[in-house]
Design a protein around this motif. Structure first.
Motif, PDB file in Angstrom:
ATOM      1  N   ASP B 315       0.822  -1.216   0.000  1.00  0.00           N
ATOM      2  CA  ASP B 315       0.000   0.000   0.000  1.00  0.00           C
ATOM      3  C   ASP B 315       0.854   1.265   0.000  1.00  0.00           C
ATOM      4  N   GLY B 316       2.158   1.123  -0.248  1.00  0.00           N
ATOM      5  CA  GLY B 316       2.961   2.311  -0.510  1.00  0.00           C
ATOM      6  C   GLY B 316       3.663   2.912   0.681  1.00  0.00           C
ATOM      7  N   LYS B 317       3.942   2.139   1.705  1.00  0.00           N
ATOM      8  CA  LYS B 317       4.795   2.647   2.787  1.00  0.00           C
ATOM      9  C   LYS B 317       6.229   2.264   2.433  1.00  0.00           C
ATOM     10  N   ILE B 318       7.060   3.285   2.231  1.00  0.00           N
ATOM     11  CA  ILE B 318       8.451   2.995   1.872  1.00  0.00           C
ATOM     12  C   ILE B 318       9.194   2.536   3.120  1.00  0.00           C
ATOM     13  N   LEU B 319       9.898   1.415   2.987  1.00  0.00           N
ATOM     14  CA  LEU B 319      10.558   0.823   4.157  1.00  0.00           C
ATOM     15  C   LEU B 319      12.069   1.064   4.155  1.00  0.00           C
ATOM     16  N   ALA B 320      12.661   0.892   3.020  1.00  0.00           N
ATOM     17  CA  ALA B 320      14.126   0.986   2.989  1.00  0.00           C
ATOM     18  C   ALA B 320      14.617   1.329   1.589  1.00  0.00           C
ATOM     19  N   VAL B 321      15.811   1.882   1.542  1.00  0.00           N
ATOM     20  CA  VAL B 321      16.462   2.194   0.272  1.00  0.00           C
ATOM     21  C   VAL B 321      17.882   1.669   0.330  1.00  0.00           C
ATOM     22  N   ARG B 322      18.317   1.140  -0.791  1.00  0.00           N
ATOM     23  CA  ARG B 322      19.681   0.608  -0.845  1.00  0.00           C
ATOM     24  C   ARG B 322      20.267   0.975  -2.199  1.00  0.00           C
ATOM     25  N   THR B 323      21.552   1.244  -2.197  1.00  0.00           N
ATOM     26  CA  THR B 323      22.170   1.564  -3.483  1.00  0.00           C
ATOM     27  C   THR B 323      23.621   1.126  -3.515  1.00  0.00           C
ATOM     28  N   HIS B 324      24.066   0.777  -4.702  1.00  0.00           N
ATOM     29  CA  HIS B 324      25.498   0.623  -4.929  1.00  0.00           C
ATOM     30  C   HIS B 324      25.887   1.596  -6.027  1.00  0.00           C
ATOM     31  N   VAL B 325      26.932   2.340  -5.762  1.00  0.00           N
ATOM     32  CA  VAL B 325      27.331   3.385  -6.697  1.00  0.00           C
ATOM     33  C   VAL B 325      28.698   3.065  -7.281  1.00  0.00           C
ATOM     34  N   LEU B 326      28.806   3.216  -8.586  1.00  0.00           N
ATOM     35  CA  LEU B 326      30.101   3.166  -9.253  1.00  0.00           C
ATOM     36  C   LEU B 326      30.444   4.601  -9.645  1.00  0.00           C
ATOM     37  N   ALA B 327      31.510   5.105  -9.041  1.00  0.00           N
ATOM     38  CA  ALA B 327      31.827   6.527  -9.195  1.00  0.00           C
ATOM     39  C   ALA B 327      33.076   6.704 -10.044  1.00  0.00           C
ATOM     40  N   ASP B 328      32.976   7.543 -11.062  1.00  0.00           N
ATOM     41  CA  ASP B 328      34.123   7.831 -11.929  1.00  0.00           C
ATOM     42  C   ASP B 328      34.785   9.119 -11.437  1.00  0.00           C
ATOM     43  N   HIS B 329      36.006   9.005 -10.919  1.00  0.00           N
ATOM     44  CA  HIS B 329      36.696  10.179 -10.393  1.00  0.00           C
ATOM     45  C   HIS B 329      37.756  10.735 -11.337  1.00  0.00           C
ATOM     46  N   GLY B 330      37.825  10.174 -12.539  1.00  0.00           N
ATOM     47  CA  GLY B 330      38.823  10.682 -13.470  1.00  0.00           C
ATOM     48  C   GLY B 330      40.223  10.242 -13.083  1.00  0.00           C
TER      49      GLY B 330
END
Lengths: 292, 796
Positions: B315-330
């Motif tokens: 019913d749309g209750k957000i419980l959690a967020v997860r992310t993996h990031v690949l970062a380009d730093h040059g």
């Protein structure tokens, strides 16, 4: 500030003077008109010339739009803004005003010229597509006098024209035929950007039937050549969405776009199709007195 | 008839009011809009030489040899300097703001196209530029690492072999939140949505490029550097540490700056080259990069590939967020962020929502591209964080078939929950999110827009409505947590009232166009009742302003604005004591009314701040223990960040035939706490929203497979014009920051942070009939059309 390599500067006072200066300078001399393509290239040092021959003093001689008989003649130094504002052109060939509205920005239009645009021969250049659509011819003057070449023959390839080292484009001539109108459509990523693709169309009708039609595309191939197959397919037909779709499909087939940051090949072909349909539709609407 | 004089009078009148907060024209504008500003490139010193930098034409190559003979022989050339020359002085490498090192001039290898290889010093800019054409470098081409997704492949060339023992292109790993707790929540969630969200590399592209004029006075042993810097004090300290010149003999002056957006935070090799050139030649030396150099070699921004996951109930209750990031730093980690925050403030990716758990892991890598990472009005990576969460919430709404506004309203942190500690440890100071959201919906006519959309969809027209709700974290920051290269992020401020009641305020920050001369005068005016026109605001000169870390991350008002208010209060406290002597009553019997003290119950017995100022320097004794003069100094150390927020709604129309996106409407409701000058706030918002249109629809620094930068001119790297943006519709709420002396939260970057997701969400919403849940920026006509054909590809 980007700075060009050293070069000599000469200001021409007449067309003949410009030709003399070109003759002296050989292939390391270049004419500068509006300068909006040439100077950035020189500042980026992508183009280096020993001598620049400034022909902005020739605007009085080469800046005009006038009707002579069944032709409209436009001087090569006529600036974008003058093309935009010319009621004579807007009446005879609405495609000019359509195109000028989407060429660069007012600052560039104040300075850039028709002749400069055609001589730059950038495959994305709008006025080349316009002139191709209108079956224009180009008057080139050299020491030995003038010669007239069609748009087909004028553009020899990207950034390459029929104008020789000691020659100068002086005039564009466009035949005026009754019962015609024209239109131009362009997709750009942002105002002032080069076209992702654009299409110009000119249609002539008599008694509800298309007597002739021409389409010119920009930015979808090495050249802004016309597409004879479209003209053939439209002649003698009654305008309809099906007919425009057929012409659009021919445009998509005829072009040879390359992928770049502006778009994929498939998208550009799609635009050749879509914009050709729009330009034809608009031209016919204009002939029929619908829409500006 | 309006003459220049009458217009000047209008400005002057305008400056008389208000005495404090309120709408007024910017004091600096008459100078700036008339071309009377004074920028680095306007400086011309007697005998000044010019410097031009030779840059690498390739992305990755070993330098076999450099022949400078022909260049040195060119008439007008004073010297040619290579990396080898700098190495002899121990200056070939310099620290970055992220504790990495960066080559000033390449000695061993070039690591990105546009990297500095050598420089020419000559009598004119033209000759210097001609000279570098004559330098002959023999390169041995190495395979470039361009695709960030392949940077860690075992067979990838090692870019940073200058770092001892380096055998791959790994830059750093970073994580935040609780991995196990997040997994547990994901395991029991009804719905999990995953999407890869790309934020491509963009560039701040300030109108003024970077540059410097260096002057070394051999007699005094004094170096003066006029440079395009947003952080003059921090730069001076770094120069002292790198060059060995004593800090008191270095003066950094940052004159008028033509836009920064983070681009002018780092120290670039060009600045160091100018200093070296001045030391070598004994003459003043100017270096100004050109547009292509700015776009291809200076601090870029973003370049994150974010794998996002969001867990919710059905019913749309957000419980959690997860992310993996690949970062380009040059090629070098040139990120400008507090030391403990290698990913900036990306940790606020939990957004404006009350979650049970959150987790982020990040892998940062080196590639053969220009260094940088934090720039472009991003509040230290909050742009990326907000884009991730606001895109993911829309993906969730798509899967749940819920209205995205309703979904957000259901999950907001409630006003009574503030101060709110997020699952990644950030303490949001204050917020009334629902109020802002409802106001934006009301201004937009949200329900009617949805009806219109329904009707248009039935006709095959493509209309989209996009929402984003963002929480920013700005005003870095508390010195217990935040420093840059060991320098705490507190800011000093000095206020001096002259005998006639005019004032000078000295700041550690530096405007790049934000209107500090007006805003800070208004802050002081509000506190001590001196009109803003009577208050001179000085900044950007290390010899004449107190130490502080500069202007970026929307920190000027949250940090220096607090300092300005507090220093004014300190002056007012002293003024009150002097007033008590003048009126012969006790301090407690005085009442302050903006601009004057009067005796309680008898307003006729009063002294103005101007009279007090004259008395403080004048004849006669002052109350016991009070020194003459009316001035004060403080250093403000913020106890927390401030957390501005906003609700943005964007309406787009897409031409189904050409796939061109037209932003028809944009409604921006911002809450930056206390509002000092509405006009400046609106200007900042308008600019940031325009930035957002650029990033969402057209901006990207792309590279070809050889590592050639494809965005090195403004013909290739597009910046929006007035024709691409609608008339902005702005609104606001005011939720003051509880810990900030005047309750202000900062506004500089809110719109840049908040607008891209609103625009992308609108485009994706318009494409809903095609079954589209996500599309990556920049949403050029071609990318939108390919998406409509079901052929969407990530932009990096």
């Amino acid at each position: 500030m980007q700075v060009p390599a050293p070069f000599q500067y000469a200001r021409a006072t007449t067309v003949d003077h410009a030709i003399e200066l070109l003759n002296e300078g050989g292939d390391s001399a270049r004419i500068v008109a509006g300068g909006h393509s040439l100077l950035p290239m020189m500042k980026l040092r992508l183009a280096n010339f020993d001598t620049l021959i400034d022909i902005n003093g020739l605007h009085d001689e080469l800046g005009y739009v006038r009707q002579e008989g069944s032709e409209i003649r436009i001087g090569a130094m006529t600036r974008h803004r003058e093309l935009l504002e010319s009621d004579l052109l807007a009446t005879a060939f609405p495609i000019f005003r359509d195109a000028e509205h989407v060429i660069a920005d007012p600052i560039v239009r104040n300075r850039g010229t028709l002749g400069g645009s055609l001589c730059q021969a950038d495959p994305s250049e709008d006025l080349s597509a316009v002139c191709t659509t209108l079956d224009a011819s180009c008057v080139i003057r050299g020491r030995d006098g003038e010669r007239v070449v069609s748009m087909e023959d004028f553009h020899r390839g990207p950034y390459e024209t029929a104008v020789g080292d000691a020659e100068i484009l002086v005039e564009i001539r466009i035949p005026v035929r009754p019962g015609g109108s024209s239109a131009y459509f362009k997709v750009e990523r942002r105002a002032g950007d080069w076209a992702v693709a654009s299409s110009g169309a000119a249609v002539w009708m008599s008694g509800g039937v298309i007597t002739d039609a021409r389409v010119g595309l920009a930015a979808v191939g090495p050249n802004t050549t016309g597409i004879p197959a479209i003209s053939e397919a439209l002649r003698g037909q009654t305008p309809s969405e099906e007919l425009f779709a057929q012409a659009g499909a021919l445009a998509a087939q005829a072009c040879s776009p390359a992928v770049d940051l502006r778009g994929t090949v498939a998208y550009k072909r799609h635009l050749a199709d879509e914009l050709t349909r729009r330009a034809l539709r608009k031209s016919v609407e204009r002939i029929n007195g619908q829409g500006a | 008839m309006t003459t220049v004089e009458t217009r000047l009078t209008e400005f002057a009148d305008n400056n008389e009011k208000p005495v404090g907060y309120g709408r007024m024209l910017r004091k600096e504008d008459p100078r700036l809009i008339r071309g009377q500003g004074n920028y680095v490139d306007d400086l011309n010193l007697p005998g000044m030489l010019h410097l031009a930098i030779l840059r690498s034409p390739v992305a990755h190559a070993r330098i076999k040899s450099i022949d400078t003979t022909a260049a040195a022989a060119l008439e007008g050339v004073v010297a040619i300097v290579t990396g080898a020359d700098l190495a002899e002085k121990g200056l070939a490498w310099m620290p970055t703001l992220s504790n990495d090192v960066q080559a000033v001039l390449a000695t061993d290898k070039v690591r990105f196209q546009g990297q500095e290889v050598a420089f020419a010093i000559a009598k004119s800019r033209y000759i210097a530029r001609d000279a570098i054409e004559l330098i002959n470098v023999d390169y041995e081409i190495l395979p470039p690492v361009v695709d960030v997704r392949k940077a860690l492949d075992p067979d990838a060339a090692v870019i940073r072999d200058d770092l001892k023992g380096k055998t791959n292109n790994h830059c750093f790993d970073w994580e935040t939140g609780d991995a196990a707790a997040t997994q547990a929540v994901f395991d029991r969630a009804d719905v999990v949505v995953s999407e890869e969200i790309v934020y491509p590399r963009v560039h701040p592209a300030p109108m003024e490029t970077c540059g410097a004029v260096a002057l070394f006075d051999a007699v005094e042993g004094q170096l003066t550097l006029w440079s395009t810097t947003q952080a003059p004090h921090a730069h001076r300290t770094v120069y002292a540490l790198v060059s060995g010149l004593p800090e008191h003999k270095i003066r950094v002056i940052s004159p008028d700056i033509g836009g920064g957006f983070g681009n002018k935070v780092p120290i670039y090799p060009g600045y160091v080259c100018a200093i070296v050139a001045a030391l070598v030649t004994g003459k003043p030396v100017k270096w100004m990069e050109d547009r292509s150099e700015n776009l291809s070699s200076t601090g870029f921004a973003r370049d994150y590939i974010m794998k996002g996951e969001i867990a919710a109930t059905k019913d749309g209750k957000i419980l959690a967020v997860r992310t993996h990031v690949l970062a380009d730093h040059g090629a070098f980690n040139g990120t400008a962020a507090p030391v403990k925050y290698p990913a900036g403030f990306f940790g606020v990716f939990t957004g404006s929502y009350d979650l049970e758990a959150a987790y982020c892991s990040m892998t940062a890598v080196y590639t053969n591209k220009a260094p940088g990472g934090v720039a472009y009005a991003c509040s230290f990576r909050i742009t990326e964080a907000v884009y991730l969460i606001e895109r993911m919430v829309d993906c969730l709404a798509y899967d749940l078939k819920m209205d995205p506004a309703e979904l957000r309203l259901k999950n907001f942190i409630k006003p009574e929950q503030f101060p709110y500690t997020t699952k990644t440890g950030w303490v949001y100071d204050s917020g009334e999110y629902e109020r802002g959201m409802r106001l934006a919906m009301e201004l937009a006519g949200y329900d009617e827009l949805r009806k219109e959309q329904e009707e248009k969809r039935a006709r095959g027209e493509l209309m989209g409505i996009g929402i984003s709700f963002f929480t920013e974290a700005v005003g870095a920051g508390p010195r217990k947590d935040m420093d840059i290269l060991g320098l705490g992020m507190a800011d000093g401020c000095e206020l001096r009232i002259h005998p006639t009641g005019k004032a000078v305020l000295r700041l550690s920050v530096k405007s790049q166009g934000q209107g500090h001369e007006t805003t800070f005068a208004q802050i002081v005016a509000e506190e001590i009742g001196i009109p803003p026109s009577d208050i001179q605001v000085l900044e950007g000169d290390t010899d004449n302003t107190p130490f502080g870390l500069g202007t970026y991350g929307s920190r000027s008002t949250p940090v220096s604005g607090a300092a300005a208010a507090l220093v004014a209060r300190k002056v007012r406290d002293k003024a009150q004591i002097i007033a008590s002597g003048m009126l012969e009553v006790s301090v407690a019997d005085l009442e302050w009314e903006k601009g004057s003290f009067h005796v309680k119950g008898d307003p006729s017995k009063s002294v103005t701040i101007q009279e007090i100022a004259f008395k403080s320097y004048g004849a006669g004794d002052l109350p016991e223990g009070i020194e003459g003069g009316l001035e004060a100094q403080i250093c403000y150390n913020p106890s927390n960040l401030t957390y501005p927020f906003g609700a943005y709604i964007c309406v787009v129309d897409i031409d189904p035939g050409t796939a061109q996106v037209k932003v028809r409407r944009f409604i921006a409701v911002d809450d930056c706490g206390t509002r000092i000058n509405e006009m400046i706030i609106e200007g900042q918002v308008h600019g940031g929203l325009t930035d957002g249109v650029g990033m969402a629809l057209m901006e990207m620094i792309a590279f070809d497979e050889d590592g050639n930068c494809l965005g090195a001119s403004l013909m290739d790297y597009l910046i929006p014009t007035a024709l691409e943006v609608p008339d902005w519709e702005t609104g606001h709420t005011v939720t003051p920051s509880p810990h900030h002396p005047i309750g202000a939260k900062g506004i500089g970057e809110s719109a840049t942070v908040g607008s891209p997701p609103a625009i992308v969400n609108a485009v994706v919403d318009a494409l809903k009939p095609f079954g589209i849940r996500h599309a990556d920026m920049p949403l050029t006509p071609s990318r939108v059309w390919e998406t409509m054909q079901g052929r969407h590809v990530p932009s990096i």
